[in-house]
Design a protein around this motif. Structure first.
Motif, PDB file in Angstrom:
ATOM      1  N   GLY A   1       0.793  -1.222   0.000  1.00 55.77           N
ATOM      2  CA  GLY A   1       0.000   0.000   0.000  1.00 55.77           C
ATOM      3  C   GLY A   1       0.820   1.263   0.000  1.00 55.77           C
ATOM      4  N   ILE A   2       2.132   1.171  -0.250  1.00 55.78           N
ATOM      5  CA  ILE A   2       3.018   2.334  -0.251  1.00 55.78           C
ATOM      6  C   ILE A   2       4.292   2.002  -1.030  1.00 55.78           C
ATOM      7  N   VAL A   3       4.718   2.923  -1.876  1.00 59.68           N
ATOM      8  CA  VAL A   3       6.044   2.850  -2.492  1.00 59.68           C
ATOM      9  C   VAL A   3       6.624   4.258  -2.515  1.00 59.68           C
ATOM     10  N   CYS A   4       7.935   4.336  -2.601  1.00 65.99           N
ATOM     11  CA  CYS A   4       8.645   5.606  -2.716  1.00 65.99           C
ATOM     12  C   CYS A   4       9.280   5.664  -4.097  1.00 65.99           C
ATOM     13  N   ILE A   5       9.103   6.796  -4.784  1.00 58.11           N
ATOM     14  CA  ILE A   5       9.669   7.000  -6.115  1.00 58.11           C
ATOM     15  C   ILE A   5      10.750   8.070  -6.004  1.00 58.11           C
ATOM     16  N   ARG A   6      11.985   7.670  -6.203  1.00 55.78           N
ATOM     17  CA  ARG A   6      13.104   8.606  -6.094  1.00 55.78           C
ATOM     18  C   ARG A   6      13.278   9.402  -7.394  1.00 55.78           C
ATOM     19  N   ASN A   7      13.569  10.695  -7.259  1.00 59.41           N
ATOM     20  CA  ASN A   7      13.787  11.571  -8.417  1.00 59.41           C
ATOM     21  C   ASN A   7      12.594  11.535  -9.377  1.00 59.41           C
ATOM     22  N   ALA A   8      11.400  11.598  -8.791  1.00 62.19           N
ATOM     23  CA  ALA A   8      10.175  11.516  -9.586  1.00 62.19           C
ATOM     24  C   ALA A   8       9.909  12.789 -10.373  1.00 62.19           C
ATOM     25  N   PHE A   9      10.398  13.929  -9.852  1.00 61.62           N
ATOM     26  CA  PHE A   9      10.155  15.223 -10.490  1.00 61.62           C
ATOM     27  C   PHE A   9      11.470  15.979 -10.603  1.00 61.62           C
ATOM     28  N   SER A  10      11.590  16.753 -11.664  1.00 62.48           N
ATOM     29  CA  SER A  10      12.842  17.437 -11.968  1.00 62.48           C
ATOM     30  C   SER A  10      13.042  18.636 -11.046  1.00 62.48           C
ATOM     31  N   PRO A  11      14.278  19.121 -10.921  1.00 60.31           N
ATOM     32  CA  PRO A  11      14.512  20.349 -10.139  1.00 60.31           C
ATOM     33  C   PRO A  11      13.683  21.531 -10.642  1.00 60.31           C
ATOM     34  N   GLU A  12      13.463  21.608 -11.951  1.00 62.43           N
ATOM     35  CA  GLU A  12      12.663  22.703 -12.511  1.00 62.43           C
ATOM     36  C   GLU A  12      11.201  22.576 -12.073  1.00 62.43           C
ATOM     37  N   GLU A  13      10.671  21.365 -12.058  1.00 60.99           N
ATOM     38  CA  GLU A  13       9.297  21.164 -11.595  1.00 60.99           C
ATOM     39  C   GLU A  13       9.167  21.475 -10.105  1.00 60.99           C
ATOM     40  N   VAL A  14      10.161  21.075  -9.326  1.00 62.81           N
ATOM     41  CA  VAL A  14      10.142  21.362  -7.887  1.00 62.81           C
ATOM     42  C   VAL A  14      10.161  22.869  -7.646  1.00 62.81           C
ATOM     43  N   GLU A  15      11.040  23.577  -8.358  1.00 65.24           N
ATOM     44  CA  GLU A  15      11.122  25.027  -8.176  1.00 65.24           C
ATOM     45  C   GLU A  15       9.817  25.700  -8.591  1.00 65.24           C
ATOM     46  N   PHE A  16       9.209  25.238  -9.664  1.00 66.32           N
ATOM     47  CA  PHE A  16       7.920  25.777 -10.091  1.00 66.32           C
ATOM     48  C   PHE A  16       6.865  25.568  -9.003  1.00 66.32           C
ATOM     49  N   LEU A  17       6.818  24.382  -8.417  1.00 73.49           N
ATOM     50  CA  LEU A  17       5.834  24.093  -7.371  1.00 73.49           C
ATOM     51  C   LEU A  17       6.107  24.910  -6.113  1.00 73.49           C
ATOM     52  N   ARG A  18       7.365  25.160  -5.807  1.00 77.75           N
ATOM     53  CA  ARG A  18       7.677  26.037  -4.667  1.00 77.75           C
ATOM     54  C   ARG A  18       7.135  27.443  -4.906  1.00 77.75           C
ATOM     55  N   GLN A  19       7.296  27.942  -6.140  1.00 77.19           N
ATOM     56  CA  GLN A  19       6.791  29.274  -6.464  1.00 77.19           C
ATOM     57  C   GLN A  19       5.273  29.319  -6.363  1.00 77.19           C
ATOM     58  N   VAL A  20       4.610  28.272  -6.842  1.00 73.00           N
ATOM     59  CA  VAL A  20       3.149  28.224  -6.759  1.00 73.00           C
ATOM     60  C   VAL A  20       2.705  28.115  -5.300  1.00 73.00           C
ATOM     61  N   ALA A  21       3.440  27.355  -4.494  1.00 72.27           N
ATOM     62  CA  ALA A  21       3.106  27.238  -3.073  1.00 72.27           C
ATOM     63  C   ALA A  21       3.168  28.604  -2.400  1.00 72.27           C
ATOM     64  N   ALA A  22       4.206  29.377  -2.698  1.00 74.24           N
ATOM     65  CA  ALA A  22       4.321  30.718  -2.118  1.00 74.24           C
ATOM     66  C   ALA A  22       3.178  31.609  -2.577  1.00 74.24           C
ATOM     67  N   GLN A  23       2.826  31.503  -3.850  1.00 76.37           N
ATOM     68  CA  GLN A  23       1.711  32.285  -4.392  1.00 76.37           C
ATOM     69  C   GLN A  23       0.403  31.903  -3.698  1.00 76.37           C
ATOM     70  N   ASP A  24       0.197  30.620  -3.485  1.00 81.77           N
ATOM     71  CA  ASP A  24      -1.044  30.152  -2.870  1.00 81.77           C
ATOM     72  C   ASP A  24      -1.127  30.556  -1.401  1.00 81.77           C
ATOM     73  N   MET A  25      -0.008  30.466  -0.675  1.00 83.88           N
ATOM     74  CA  MET A  25      -0.022  30.867   0.729  1.00 83.88           C
ATOM     75  C   MET A  25      -0.270  32.370   0.881  1.00 83.88           C
ATOM     76  N   ALA A  26       0.225  33.141  -0.091  1.00 78.74           N
ATOM     77  CA  ALA A  26       0.025  34.593  -0.029  1.00 78.74           C
ATOM     78  C   ALA A  26      -1.406  34.984  -0.347  1.00 78.74           C
ATOM     79  N   ALA A  27      -2.058  34.210  -1.214  1.00 74.31           N
ATOM     80  CA  ALA A  27      -3.454  34.497  -1.588  1.00 74.31           C
ATOM     81  C   ALA A  27      -4.197  33.175  -1.729  1.00 74.31           C
ATOM     82  N   PRO A  28      -4.572  32.546  -0.601  1.00 75.85           N
ATOM     83  CA  PRO A  28      -5.172  31.206  -0.640  1.00 75.85           C
ATOM     84  C   PRO A  28      -6.544  31.201  -1.319  1.00 75.85           C
ATOM     85  N   SER A  29      -6.957  30.025  -1.742  1.00 73.72           N
ATOM     86  CA  SER A  29      -8.277  29.870  -2.346  1.00 73.72           C
ATOM     87  C   SER A  29      -9.341  29.735  -1.261  1.00 73.72           C
TER      88      SER A  29
END
Length: 268
Positions: free
Chosen positions: A21-49
């Motif tokens: 019922g659980i597996v871990c996937i290493r290096n599943a997302f690229s550094p560029e995708e991670v950085e993009f998601l960090r930026q979106v997280a900051a945007q969402d925390m600043a103006a949540p839905s």
């Protein structure tokens, strides 16, 4: 083996997921995708839905949650449809089709004492079927100190659905189900997995896998996660009273496939 690279998500990995019922996937997302998601997280925390919640219980710090973020920030289409996330779900569910149930940010700021209580996911949602899973993507280094999630391996096959445990209001969910057992008292008898992760690593767990996490005791490190909830081809719409709030009415009948604007088909 419960840790895989994306290229190793074959039938053996799917069998591990089916059993544990659980597996871990290493290096599943690229550094560029991670950085993009960090930026979106900051945007969402600043103006949540309108779907956001502060899940912080008595104590310090901030435990931020927001759901259906892709409806709030359309740029997330880059990850929802443009990444390999849905492919990972297809491979491990062994499903030819996957729908997105919803996406979510789960963020524990430094010094957040609030734990993630032991629970499983599926009883919160208006779905029925076995091919329900959660993909949990690390956006920061994840350790026991920052709040690494622990998973009770095999608990999705206990044959028991447990009452949803509210992170905000203990009286929110009223479905007539037993509570999650006292996992802490049972630790010595259980096989519990915990994965320390680097940004871009991910876990994928079954909708009935019991899991929980401590607070973030570090004072210098945020624990940000982007989470996607998927359904495979055997999943149908199962609305019930007092469930987790959905973004909108999906407009589909009870027992129907999830295919609609709210629960889009990502792979078929």
């Amino acid at each position: 083996m419960t840790e895989y690279k994306p290229s190793e998500l074959n039938a053996d990995a799917a069998e591990t997921y089916k059993k544990d019922g659980i597996v871990c996937i290493r290096n599943a997302f690229s550094p560029e995708e991670v950085e993009f998601l960090r930026q979106v997280a900051a945007q969402d925390m600043a103006a949540p839905s309108k779907m956001s919640e502060d899940a912080t219980r008595d104590g310090s710090g901030r435990f931020f949650s927001d759901t259906f973020v892709w409806k709030h920030i359309p740029e997330l289409e880059r990850i929802v449809n443009g990444s390999r996330a849905a492919d990972y779900a297809c491979a491990l569910l062994q499903s030819k089709k996957v729908n997105l149930i919803f996406d979510q940010f789960l963020i524990k700021e430094p010094g957040t004492s609030t734990p993630t209580v032991w629970h499983h996911d599926q009883t919160y949602w208006p779905v029925a079927g076995d091919q329900v899973c959660t993909l949990w993507i690390a956006l920061d280094p994840v350790t026991k100190e920052t709040g690494a999630v622990e998973y009770v391996k095999g608990s999705h096959r206990w044959g028991q659905r447990y009452k949803a445990e509210s992170f905000v209001d203990k009286d929110r969910y009223k479905e007539d189900l037993p509570p999650v057992p006292d996992i802490e008292a049972m630790r010595g008898k259980l096989d519990i997995a915990m994965y320390e992760m680097q940004p871009g690593d991910a876990t994928l767990h079954h909708g009935l896998t019991v899991h929980g996490a401590p607070g973030n005791s570090r004072t210098d490190q945020t624990r940000r996660a982007y989470v996607m909830r998927f359904a495979g081809e055997d999943v149908t719409y199962n609305p019930r009273p007092n469930l987790q709030r959905m973004h909108s009415d999906p407009g589909i009948p009870f027992g129907a496939p999830l295919d609609c604007d709210l629960f889009p088909v990502l792979r078929q």
